[in-house]
Enzyme design. Structure first.
Site, mmCIF file in Angstrom:
data_model
loop_
_atom_site.group_PDB
_atom_site.id
_atom_site.type_symbol
_atom_site.label_atom_id
_atom_site.label_comp_id
_atom_site.label_asym_id
_atom_site.label_seq_id
_atom_site.Cartn_x
_atom_site.Cartn_y
_atom_site.Cartn_z
ATOM 1 N N HIS A 186 15.224 12.696 -16.776
ATOM 2 C CA HIS A 186 14.821 15.013 -16.868
ATOM 3 C C HIS A 186 15.707 15.476 -15.508
ATOM 4 O O HIS A 186 16.472 16.111 -15.596
ATOM 5 C CB HIS A 186 13.724 14.627 -17.631
ATOM 6 C CG HIS A 186 13.033 14.847 -18.261
ATOM 7 N ND1 HIS A 186 14.343 14.769 -19.857
ATOM 8 C CD2 HIS A 186 11.526 14.111 -18.726
ATOM 9 C CE1 HIS A 186 12.899 13.922 -20.083
ATOM 10 N NE2 HIS A 186 12.028 13.749 -20.417
ATOM 11 N N ARG A 323 24.687 17.115 -32.933
ATOM 12 C CA ARG A 323 23.735 15.648 -33.746
ATOM 13 C C ARG A 323 22.786 16.425 -33.943
ATOM 14 O O ARG A 323 22.472 16.956 -33.708
ATOM 15 C CB ARG A 323 24.028 15.200 -31.745
ATOM 16 C CG ARG A 323 23.298 14.098 -32.774
ATOM 17 C CD ARG A 323 22.581 13.131 -31.366
ATOM 18 N NE ARG A 323 21.770 14.357 -30.288
ATOM 19 C CZ ARG A 323 21.157 13.777 -29.291
ATOM 20 N NH1 ARG A 323 21.767 12.481 -28.129
ATOM 21 N NH2 ARG A 323 20.520 14.790 -28.198
ATOM 22 N N ARG A 443 16.099 3.232 -19.585
ATOM 23 C CA ARG A 443 16.578 3.968 -18.794
ATOM 24 C C ARG A 443 15.762 4.578 -17.303
ATOM 25 O O ARG A 443 16.419 4.995 -16.506
ATOM 26 C CB ARG A 443 17.393 4.961 -19.233
ATOM 27 C CG ARG A 443 18.452 4.924 -19.566
ATOM 28 C CD ARG A 443 18.461 5.479 -21.187
ATOM 29 N NE ARG A 443 18.533 7.594 -21.280
ATOM 30 C CZ ARG A 443 18.958 7.858 -21.801
ATOM 31 N NH1 ARG A 443 19.465 7.586 -22.475
ATOM 32 N NH2 ARG A 443 18.411 9.420 -21.909
ATOM 33 N N CYS A 480 30.842 11.479 -25.674
ATOM 34 C CA CYS A 480 29.599 12.366 -24.614
ATOM 35 C C CYS A 480 28.865 12.442 -24.283
ATOM 36 O O CYS A 480 27.597 12.492 -23.743
ATOM 37 C CB CYS A 480 29.092 13.355 -26.112
ATOM 38 S SG CYS A 480 27.869 12.263 -27.549
#
Length: 557
Positions: A186, A323, A443, A480
């Site tokens: 974030h 999206r 991640r 993207c």
């Protein structure tokens, strides 16, 4: 650990290529939990009121924020208002535990569950801890964690939650450095959206003394303590070159005239203004989660159509790629509770919601269809098979969408890209998730960031396979994921056959310059060199070695 010596350089992972020189300031830590705390009469009511206060404050900050920051603040507010978390803390108080201790223990239990689940939930542990710290501060009557800046500073913290970011005067934030986190977390995403130089995973930054002057260089991944005049001059010179490069506002394309539209990633229609100011040619990724994360009930067709129409109006004739909702059991929605999943990252998320909540998917498609223009493209996330692509295309076209595509972020989809492209009009590669699923690496795990490197040969091979499928069928293949924001990687992607690139607005100028400095043929050579390597570092080095001298000098590489 002793403080670093003068001119010492700490290293980390840079986000973008920005730099800054300023004194370092530290985010105020949370107040400690009192020792041997016990419950007294009235503590359960105080505890419930504290959670409610924090939730309301976060909702208020979300309403004032934009884009990704608004989205994650809204999700954090929902976390603070989660009845299960409050109930767990209240239960502990009723058993005699003091309220602040009860909050800390309840959050620790939930954090363990989140970390075990992995994926998006593991990424939310920082936000969960932020809720904990704010509730405890309210209970103790102490200042909430944060930082009141009085001068332009580099903000340093162990990690920075969206709530921490929302308390900062961004006009005074020269840069952000964290000891934890990762390049797709974030903090990194929000810093990229706001154009703030950022480094994560910088060991030793918390040992600096407040007020120490540091030079942060995201492009080099370094934090230099008490920089000398030569380094400061170099960074100023590079910033001046970047400003000059940003003066080129022509459409993206190679030196021999091959067009490559350069687009922006956004979270709300308000982000479009910043993207247009950075000369984006349109939007390559409109994340629609914000509208859903802020809602306690499913947004209606009209609710959603108002937002999409606003985006279309702001863009005018420019392209808009939307999206559909990328949420599910790992991105909990207040109105769409999913059964518990042992591994949410591999569970019901993205377009898989059509299996369990088909009305939610169809309502969004109806709203998108009612506002669609020739420049509006609609795509679904987390599609793994041609059958799923066919099903989405059928639903979207029946709702009125004219240009329909899917995200390629699952290795299975990349391997079957040609079959998937026969069902849809275009695909877009989400390289962050593609790297995560290809390398079996969460991640959140910053210590494994080398495995998440988009230069990993296995990830490059899947991107190349998708691009080949697009060329074979003469259909667009975009990227993207934020790998498109790396000017050197952009050359590789175009050399593979990628037809458009979408990124944070602050990265557009450098990528535009990279493309304009090379021909299509040279991009193909650069891509081939990268694909021939056996590790990520060698792939980037091989690509960089084939770039033009003017490009390297222009970006200070």
């Amino acid at each position: 650990m002793s403080a670093p010596a003068l001119s010492a350089a700490l290293t980390g992972i840079g986000v973008g290529r920005g730099s800054a020189v300023a004194p370092v300031a530290f985010v105020r830590p949370a107040p400690p939990v009192p020792a041997a705390e016990v419950a007294v009469e009235g503590d359960t009511a105080r505890l419930e009121a504290a959670f409610a206060f924090v939730a309301a404050a976060l909702h208020e900050r979300a309403a004032r924020a934009e884009g990704d920051l608004a989205a994650v603040l809204s999700a954090t507010a929902l976390m603070a208002g989660d009845t299960a978390l409050t109930a767990e803390a209240v239960s502990r108080v009723r058993n005699g535990t003091g309220p602040a201790t009860a909050v800390a223990e309840a959050v620790a239990g939930f954090a363990t569950m989140f970390e075990a689940a992995g994926g998006y939930l593991a990424e939310r542990v920082t936000d969960l801890h932020s809720v904990r710290d704010r509730v405890i501060a309210h209970l103790l009557g102490a200042p909430e964690p944060g930082l009141a800046l009085t001068e332009r500073s580099v903000v340093a913290a162990e990690d920075l939650s969206p709530a921490d970011t929302a308390t900062l005067d961004l006009e005074l934030v020269a840069g952000i450095v964290t000891e934890l986190g990762g390049p797709t977390g974030h903090t990194a995403i929000i810093a990229g959206q706001l154009g703030i130089p950022c480094l994560v995973r910088v060991a030793g930054v918390l040992d600096l003394r407040p007020g120490t002057t540091v030079a942060i260089d995201a492009a080099a991944g370094t934090v230099t303590v008490e920089p000398d005049e030569a380094l400061v001059a170099m960074l100023e010179e590079r910033a001046a070159r970047d400003t000059a490069i940003a003066g080129d506002t022509a459409p993206g394309g190679t030196s021999d005239g091959r067009p490559v539209p350069l687009l922006a990633n956004i979270g709300t229609p308000a982000d479009i203004d910043r993207a247009i100011a950075a000369h984006a040619e349109g939007v390559g990724l409109f994340r629609t989660e914000v509208l859903f994360l802020e809602a306690t009930e499913p947004p209606t067709v009209d609710d959603q159509a108002t937002v999409y129409a606003d985006a279309v109006a702001r863009l005018g004739e420019r392209k808009l790629v939307v999206r559909t909702l990328d949420a599910g059991a790992d991105k909990p929605l207040a109105f769409a509770t999913q059964p518990d999943e042992e591994n949410p990252a591999l569970g019901v998320r993205g377009y898989r919601l059509a299996r369990t909540l088909p009305d939610l998917v169809d309502t969004q498609l109806a709203a998108l269809g009612s506002t669609a223009t020739p420049g509006t493209w609609v795509m679904a996330p987390m599609v793994a098979t041609p059958a799923e692509a066919r099903d989405f295309a059928s639903r979207a076209r029946a709702a009125g969408a004219t240009t329909v595509g899917v995200m390629i972020e699952v290795p299975a989809a990349a391997l079957r890209a040609e079959s998937i492209l026969r069902e849809v009009d275009f695909v877009s590669l989400g390289t962050n998730d593609l790297a995560q699923y290809t390398m079996a690496t969460d991640r959140l795990r910053g210590e494994l960031a080398d495995l998440l490197d988009p230069w990993q040969p296995a990830v490059l091979e899947l991107v190349a396979a998708t691009a080949r499928a697009g060329r074979a069928l003469d259909k667009p293949v975009g990227v993207c994921g934020e790998s498109a924001a790396d000017p050197v990687m952009a050359l590789v992607l175009v050399g593979m056959g990628v037809t458009s690139l979408s990124m944070s607005p602050g990265s557009l100028a450098a990528v535009r310059f990279a493309l304009r400095s090379h021909s299509s043929a040279r991009c193909e050579e650069i891509a081939a060199a990268a694909l021939a390597q056996d590790d990520a570092a060698a792939a980037r080095a091989a690509a960089l070695a084939l770039t033009s001298t003017a490009f390297r000098e222009g970006l200070g590489l």
